[in-house]
Design a protein around this motif. Structure first.
Motif, mmCIF file in Angstrom:
data_model
loop_
_atom_site.group_PDB
_atom_site.id
_atom_site.type_symbol
_atom_site.label_atom_id
_atom_site.label_comp_id
_atom_site.label_asym_id
_atom_site.label_seq_id
_atom_site.Cartn_x
_atom_site.Cartn_y
_atom_site.Cartn_z
ATOM 1 N N PHE A 106 0.832 -1.200 0.000
ATOM 2 C CA PHE A 106 0.000 0.000 0.000
ATOM 3 C C PHE A 106 0.868 1.253 0.000
ATOM 4 C CE2 PHE A 106 -2.264 3.325 2.426
ATOM 5 C CZ PHE A 106 -3.351 3.512 1.580
ATOM 6 N N ALA A 107 1.900 1.285 0.850
ATOM 7 C CA ALA A 107 2.758 2.464 0.974
ATOM 8 C C ALA A 107 3.526 2.741 -0.307
ATOM 9 C CB ALA A 107 3.720 2.292 2.140
ATOM 10 N N ALA A 108 3.830 1.700 -1.074
ATOM 11 C CA ALA A 108 4.596 1.871 -2.305
ATOM 12 C C ALA A 108 3.731 2.296 -3.488
ATOM 13 C CB ALA A 108 5.330 0.581 -2.648
ATOM 14 N N SER A 109 2.408 2.163 -3.353
ATOM 15 C CA SER A 109 1.515 2.502 -4.459
ATOM 16 C C SER A 109 1.310 4.008 -4.551
ATOM 17 C CB SER A 109 0.162 1.818 -4.267
ATOM 18 O OG SER A 109 -0.538 2.386 -3.170
ATOM 19 N N SER A 110 0.868 4.480 -5.717
ATOM 20 C CA SER A 110 0.615 5.906 -5.882
ATOM 21 C C SER A 110 -0.523 6.368 -4.970
ATOM 22 C CB SER A 110 0.276 6.212 -7.348
ATOM 23 O OG SER A 110 -0.862 5.469 -7.763
ATOM 24 N N VAL A 111 -1.533 5.519 -4.805
ATOM 25 C CA VAL A 111 -2.644 5.866 -3.903
ATOM 26 C C VAL A 111 -2.144 5.949 -2.470
ATOM 27 C CG1 VAL A 111 -4.861 5.101 -2.973
ATOM 28 C CG2 VAL A 111 -4.388 4.856 -5.417
ATOM 29 N N GLY A 112 -1.343 4.960 -2.077
ATOM 30 C CA GLY A 112 -0.802 4.970 -0.718
ATOM 31 C C GLY A 112 0.074 6.178 -0.455
ATOM 32 N N GLN A 113 0.904 6.548 -1.431
ATOM 33 C CA GLN A 113 1.755 7.722 -1.276
ATOM 34 C C GLN A 113 0.921 8.991 -1.098
ATOM 35 O OE1 GLN A 113 5.478 8.279 -1.491
ATOM 36 N NE2 GLN A 113 5.070 6.286 -0.553
ATOM 37 N N ALA A 114 -0.183 9.080 -1.846
ATOM 38 C CA ALA A 114 -1.059 10.249 -1.713
ATOM 39 C C ALA A 114 -1.673 10.306 -0.321
ATOM 40 C CB ALA A 114 -2.157 10.207 -2.778
ATOM 41 N N VAL A 115 -2.081 9.146 0.194
ATOM 42 C CA VAL A 115 -2.655 9.093 1.541
ATOM 43 C C VAL A 115 -1.611 9.493 2.578
ATOM 44 C CG1 VAL A 115 -3.562 7.553 3.326
ATOM 45 C CG2 VAL A 115 -4.406 7.376 0.972
ATOM 46 N N LEU A 116 -0.394 8.976 2.450
ATOM 47 C CA LEU A 116 0.651 9.258 3.429
ATOM 48 C C LEU A 116 1.108 10.712 3.360
ATOM 49 C CD1 LEU A 116 2.713 5.960 3.102
ATOM 50 C CD2 LEU A 116 1.143 6.617 4.931
ATOM 51 N N GLY A 123 5.024 18.136 2.050
ATOM 52 C CA GLY A 123 5.025 17.269 0.878
ATOM 53 C C GLY A 123 5.723 15.950 1.071
ATOM 54 N N ILE A 124 6.247 15.689 2.271
ATOM 55 C CA ILE A 124 6.949 14.436 2.557
ATOM 56 C C ILE A 124 5.957 13.442 3.161
ATOM 57 C CG2 ILE A 124 8.800 13.349 3.858
ATOM 58 C CD1 ILE A 124 10.227 16.039 3.868
ATOM 59 N N PRO A 125 5.799 12.253 2.564
ATOM 60 C CA PRO A 125 4.838 11.278 3.104
ATOM 61 C C PRO A 125 5.203 10.850 4.520
ATOM 62 C CG PRO A 125 5.545 10.668 0.886
ATOM 63 C CD PRO A 125 6.455 11.779 1.335
ATOM 64 N N ALA A 126 4.186 10.655 5.336
ATOM 65 C CA ALA A 126 4.407 10.152 6.683
ATOM 66 C C ALA A 126 4.787 8.680 6.610
ATOM 67 C CB ALA A 126 3.147 10.325 7.528
ATOM 68 N N ASP A 127 5.510 8.199 7.619
ATOM 69 C CA ASP A 127 5.770 6.770 7.690
ATOM 70 C C ASP A 127 4.456 6.057 7.958
ATOM 71 O OD1 ASP A 127 6.447 4.178 9.292
ATOM 72 O OD2 ASP A 127 8.317 4.755 8.335
ATOM 73 N N PRO A 128 4.174 4.950 7.280
ATOM 74 C CA PRO A 128 2.878 4.279 7.471
ATOM 75 C C PRO A 128 2.552 3.987 8.930
ATOM 76 C CG PRO A 128 4.048 3.302 5.634
ATOM 77 C CD PRO A 128 5.001 4.274 6.269
ATOM 78 N N LEU A 129 3.525 3.477 9.688
ATOM 79 C CA LEU A 129 3.248 3.082 11.065
ATOM 80 C C LEU A 129 3.077 4.271 11.998
ATOM 81 C CD1 LEU A 129 5.534 -0.062 11.459
ATOM 82 C CD2 LEU A 129 3.113 0.078 10.893
ATOM 83 N N SER A 130 3.457 5.467 11.535
ATOM 84 C CA SER A 130 3.251 6.650 12.370
ATOM 85 C C SER A 130 1.768 6.984 12.487
ATOM 86 C CB SER A 130 4.019 7.855 11.811
ATOM 87 O OG SER A 130 3.455 8.300 10.586
ATOM 88 N N LEU A 131 0.944 6.420 11.586
ATOM 89 C CA LEU A 131 -0.498 6.663 11.642
ATOM 90 C C LEU A 131 -1.160 5.870 12.757
ATOM 91 C CD1 LEU A 131 0.280 7.675 8.772
ATOM 92 C CD2 LEU A 131 -1.900 6.769 7.968
ATOM 93 N N GLY A 132 -0.487 4.822 13.235
ATOM 94 C CA GLY A 132 -1.116 3.898 14.166
ATOM 95 C C GLY A 132 -1.813 2.802 13.376
ATOM 96 N N ILE A 133 -1.862 1.607 13.938
ATOM 97 C CA ILE A 133 -2.395 0.456 13.217
ATOM 98 C C ILE A 133 -3.853 0.659 12.819
ATOM 99 C CG2 ILE A 133 -2.968 -1.989 13.388
ATOM 100 C CD1 ILE A 133 -0.038 -1.473 12.983
ATOM 101 N N VAL A 134 -4.673 1.216 13.721
ATOM 102 C CA VAL A 134 -6.102 1.369 13.439
ATOM 103 C C VAL A 134 -6.327 2.321 12.273
ATOM 104 C CG1 VAL A 134 -8.315 2.161 14.353
ATOM 105 C CG2 VAL A 134 -6.798 0.793 15.788
ATOM 106 N N THR A 135 -5.724 3.514 12.340
ATOM 107 C CA THR A 135 -5.895 4.494 11.268
ATOM 108 C C THR A 135 -5.300 3.986 9.959
ATOM 109 O OG1 THR A 135 -5.853 6.334 12.843
ATOM 110 C CG2 THR A 135 -5.375 6.854 10.541
#
Length: 212
Positions: A106-116, A123-135
């Motif tokens: 997910f994080a590597a996809s264009s959609v995932g990058q837009a979400v992060l 303009g720098i994507p957040a680390d996926p795990l910084s969102l918390g598992i639930v979010t």
């Protein structure tokens, strides 16, 4: 080249630059982790006070900290967070390789990058795990073909596309489509079962054929 009328070394050629840079970074870490109450105390803990050059080095570091201390703290804070998320990612991969792969994909996809990027800064994507598992999982489900609720939502969309000509999908189409979906689901189940040593994986459908 020396600027006319200005004495001293050209900018960027100070012989102690790398040495000072390392000390400034170490001082920032000491402050961030509460090992020193202030920058001067951090420098004193890193320097040899018996060295004859100690007073001059301390003054030089204090001047640089006054000018650039905030930058060193921000860089140290950002690196510390990055290291924390890498640590969490390693733990997640060991605890749940399947979920870790979903997150990475997910994080590597264009959609995932837009979400992060939405959760990041400048303009720098957040680390996926910084969102918390639930979010993070909510975002993955909301933007991917994962989970039964998402399946219902996407089915409505594709059904509208199938009916774009004004012809509803017939029974044969829907039943064959369902068979293909179930076969793919069995392949996924068998793949997961092989990874966990489940010899029964893929032998039975987790569905009620009468529901079709």
């Amino acid at each position: 080249m020396t600027i006319p009328g200005k004495r001293g070394r050209p900018m960027g050629t100070a012989p102690n630059r790398k040495h000072d840079e390392r000390l400034l970074q170490q001082a920032a870490r000491n402050l961030l982790f509460g090992l020193s109450p202030n920058a001067t105390a951090a420098f004193r803990s890193l320097l040899d006070e018996d060295d004859p050059q100690f007073p001059a080095v301390l003054r030089r570091l204090q001047r640089q900290w006054q000018q650039h201390g905030d930058r060193y703290l921000e860089e140290t804070r950002r690196n510390a967070f990055a290291q924390r998320w890498r640590f969490d990612a390693d733990r997640l991969e060991k605890a749940s390789p399947e979920f870790s792969q979903v997150v990475d994909t997910f994080a590597a996809s264009s959609v995932g990058q837009a979400v992060l990027r939405k959760y990041g800064q400048n303009g720098i994507p957040a680390d996926p795990l910084s969102l918390g598992i639930v979010t993070l999982w909510d975002e993955i489900v909301r933007n991917s073909a994962i989970g039964p609720l998402r399946a219902e939502e996407l089915f409505k969309q594709v059904h509208a596309d199938w009916s774009a000509t004004g012809l509803e999908p017939d029974e044969a189409f829907l039943r064959r489509f369902a068979e293909l979906c179930l076969a793919q689901a069995d392949r996924l189940k068998a793949h997961v079962g092989a990874g966990t040593g489940d010899g029964n994986a893929g032998r039975e459908h987790d569905h009620d054929d009468g529901a079709l």
